[in-house]
Design a protein around this motif. Structure first.
Motif, PDB file in Angstrom:
ATOM      1  N   ARG A 115       0.853  -1.189   0.000  1.00 36.26           N
ATOM      2  CA  ARG A 115       0.000   0.000   0.000  1.00 36.26           C
ATOM      3  C   ARG A 115       0.891   1.242   0.000  1.00 36.26           C
ATOM      4  O   ARG A 115       2.012   1.220   0.512  1.00 36.26           O
ATOM      5  CB  ARG A 115      -0.891   0.033   1.247  1.00 36.26           C
ATOM      6  CG  ARG A 115      -2.064  -0.946   1.248  1.00 36.26           C
ATOM      7  CD  ARG A 115      -2.844  -0.801   2.535  1.00 36.26           C
ATOM      8  NE  ARG A 115      -4.097  -1.536   2.572  1.00 36.26           N
ATOM      9  CZ  ARG A 115      -5.255  -1.085   2.101  1.00 36.26           C
ATOM     10  NH1 ARG A 115      -5.288   0.109   1.519  1.00 36.26           N
ATOM     11  NH2 ARG A 115      -6.353  -1.797   2.204  1.00 36.26           N
ATOM     12  N   GLY A 158       2.211   4.901   1.121  1.00 35.71           N
ATOM     13  CA  GLY A 158       2.237   5.741   2.299  1.00 35.71           C
ATOM     14  C   GLY A 158       1.442   7.000   2.030  1.00 35.71           C
ATOM     15  O   GLY A 158       1.253   7.411   0.877  1.00 35.71           O
ATOM     16  N   ARG A 190       0.897   7.715   7.272  1.00 36.72           N
ATOM     17  CA  ARG A 190       1.198   6.286   7.231  1.00 36.72           C
ATOM     18  C   ARG A 190       2.407   6.032   6.337  1.00 36.72           C
ATOM     19  O   ARG A 190       2.483   6.564   5.231  1.00 36.72           O
ATOM     20  CB  ARG A 190      -0.009   5.488   6.709  1.00 36.72           C
ATOM     21  CG  ARG A 190      -1.183   5.432   7.682  1.00 36.72           C
ATOM     22  CD  ARG A 190      -2.290   4.555   7.126  1.00 36.72           C
ATOM     23  NE  ARG A 190      -3.343   4.329   8.098  1.00 36.72           N
ATOM     24  CZ  ARG A 190      -4.427   5.087   8.218  1.00 36.72           C
ATOM     25  NH1 ARG A 190      -4.578   6.136   7.420  1.00 36.72           N
ATOM     26  NH2 ARG A 190      -5.354   4.813   9.111  1.00 36.72           N
ATOM     27  N   MET A 247       3.713   0.581   2.712  1.00 40.38           N
ATOM     28  CA  MET A 247       3.659  -0.829   3.093  1.00 40.38           C
ATOM     29  C   MET A 247       4.154  -1.677   1.924  1.00 40.38           C
ATOM     30  O   MET A 247       3.723  -1.496   0.781  1.00 40.38           O
ATOM     31  CB  MET A 247       2.222  -1.234   3.437  1.00 40.38           C
ATOM     32  CG  MET A 247       2.023  -2.726   3.652  1.00 40.38           C
ATOM     33  SD  MET A 247       0.253  -3.118   3.887  1.00 40.38           S
ATOM     34  CE  MET A 247       0.302  -4.910   3.882  1.00 40.38           C
ATOM     35  N   ALA A 249      -4.186   3.588   1.693  1.00 38.74           N
ATOM     36  CA  ALA A 249      -3.458   3.153   2.889  1.00 38.74           C
ATOM     37  C   ALA A 249      -4.441   2.585   3.902  1.00 38.74           C
ATOM     38  O   ALA A 249      -5.648   2.802   3.814  1.00 38.74           O
ATOM     39  CB  ALA A 249      -2.689   4.319   3.497  1.00 38.74           C
ATOM     40  N   ASN A 301      -0.389  -0.541   7.169  1.00 34.94           N
ATOM     41  CA  ASN A 301       0.861   0.184   6.916  1.00 34.94           C
ATOM     42  C   ASN A 301       1.690   0.309   8.188  1.00 34.94           C
ATOM     43  O   ASN A 301       2.916   0.165   8.153  1.00 34.94           O
ATOM     44  CB  ASN A 301       0.564   1.585   6.380  1.00 34.94           C
ATOM     45  CG  ASN A 301      -0.002   1.585   4.978  1.00 34.94           C
ATOM     46  OD1 ASN A 301      -1.034   0.960   4.726  1.00 34.94           O
ATOM     47  ND2 ASN A 301       0.636   2.292   4.074  1.00 34.94           N
TER      48      ASN A 301
END
Length: 399
Positions: A195, A197, A304, A307, A340, A344
């Motif tokens: 994912r 950020g 975040r 990921m 996100a 994350n």
């Protein structure tokens, strides 16, 4: 239900199919109580409803803690002791992007072109279906008789606004378990292993007010300067690298006949790597506006981290695919997405996590978001099967 390990995953799917209408009923119950991220009373009563539903299906938890959210919805953790080794967390948010009152005007969609039924409602896809499926996954796994790990549910009420109060609880919970499954909606059936950020930046322009007719030259327009900034900021985006920049909110001025002395913008930024995050920070800071009398201040609020599928999560993905295969799925793809989630935070700690274990459908954050009810059994059985597999310990070889 058969109790042999080889038969258990397939039997879980059969059992899920037999109770599918009851799972749908629970989804409809949750959707019927609106839980806007900004409506604290609705969030409080919505969490009470979710807790009561969990207790109805699973009994009272062995451990329970409600973490006050302050200006955000509370976070609830419910832990059910297992009958085998291991400890798994099932994480999901109960808040939605929809303002209170949206439900009254919501319309059900027509079936898809191939005749498949759709079920719609505010938050049904993102992500109340996943909450109900997670609860039922543990119920079905328990009823199969197979040894199970301890399971901790974490329900938070502020994911849609950045998990501002729940992040420490999420990170602490993930650090105390062997692995985490996040019950966010799937990507058309695929699990989410990467994912972007996210940054939620606030940009403030401070200019000089003056009369727009009598002395416009004495003023320095914060609105004009901020407009220059957001156009320049949009040019910093690099979609080929997965970097997008969107100014979604713009406010300013005190009157139509006043050169604006103040303006603010809310900017949503998505990046796929830490390198892009650093580049965006530097290039936004380097933007200059034409009137030097206007000061631009940027709050670099990275919410975040990106990921990616880290080494700790690979065995978890392998387990998911083994369970899916045993339940008759020819494949279980994984994918990267632009949105996100709370996964994350967990991935950034180097901990095992899979996201997108929830609903199959479409339209997150869009009017008319929907799920396909015919996918509820297989998605619920997948999580139930992973709980059984988790007790065998094979998924944690990477830790």
């Amino acid at each position: 239900m058969p109790e042999t390990p080889a038969a258990a995953p397939a039997a879980l799917l059969t059992h899920a199919q037999s109770v599918s209408s009851r799972i749908v009923d629970d989804i409809v119950t949750l959707v019927g109580h609106e839980t806007s991220s900004y409506d604290l009373p609705a969030l409080a009563s919505g969490l009470d409803l979710l807790r009561d539903l969990t207790v109805q299906r699973l009994g009272r938890p062995d451990r329970e803690e409600r973490h006050p959210g302050g200006a955000c919805g509370d976070t609830l953790t419910l832990t059910y002791e297992g009958t085998g080794p291991g400890h798994l967390a099932l994480v999901g948010h109960y808040d939605t992007v929809w303002p209170t009152g949206t439900l009254s005007g919501w319309q059900q969609p027509e079936p898809s072109a191939d005749g498949r039924e759709k079920l719609s409602g505010p938050g049904i896809f993102d992500m109340k279906s996943g909450l109900a499926q997670g609860i039922w996954a543990l119920k079905l796994a328990r009823e199969s008789g197979t040894p199970l790990p301890t399971v901790t549910f974490l329900f938070n009420g502020d994911e849609e606004i950045g998990s501002l109060s729940s992040r420490p609880v999420i990170e602490a919970t993930a650090q105390g378990v062997d692995a985490t499954l996040v019950l966010e909606p799937s990507a058309h059936g695929a699990v989410k292993t990467a994912r972007k950020g996210t940054g939620i930046f606030q940009v403030t322009a401070t200019g000089v007010e003056s009369h727009a007719g009598l002395a416009p030259e004495d003023g320095a327009s914060a609105i004009t300067a901020l407009a220059e900034f957001v156009v320049a900021a949009a040019a910093v985006a690099d979609p080929a690298q997965g970097t997008t920049i969107n100014t979604g909110l713009f406010k300013g001025g005190s009157g139509i006949n006043v050169v604006a002395g103040h303006a603010t913008a809310g900017v949503d930024i998505r990046v796929s790597s830490a390198a892009e995050q650093a580049r965006v920070d530097a290039e936004l800071d380097a933007i200059k506006v034409s009137d030097p009398r206007v000061r631009i201040d940027i709050d670099h609020a990275w919410n975040r981290p990106p990921m990616t599928l880290g080494p700790a999560s690979v065995p978890l993905l392998t387990l998911a695919r083994e369970v899916a295969r045993s339940q008759g799925r020819p494949s279980l793809p994984d994918t990267a997405v632009g949105g996100a989630s709370d996964a994350n935070f967990i991935a950034a700690l180097g901990l095992p996590v899979l996201c997108g274990m929830g609903a199959v459908g479409n339209g997150a954050h869009a009017k008319g978001e929907y799920i396909y009810p015919d996918t509820i059994p297989e998605q619920t059985a997948l999580v139930a099967g992973m709980l059984g597999g988790a007790a065998e310990g094979g998924a944690w070889a990477g830790r």
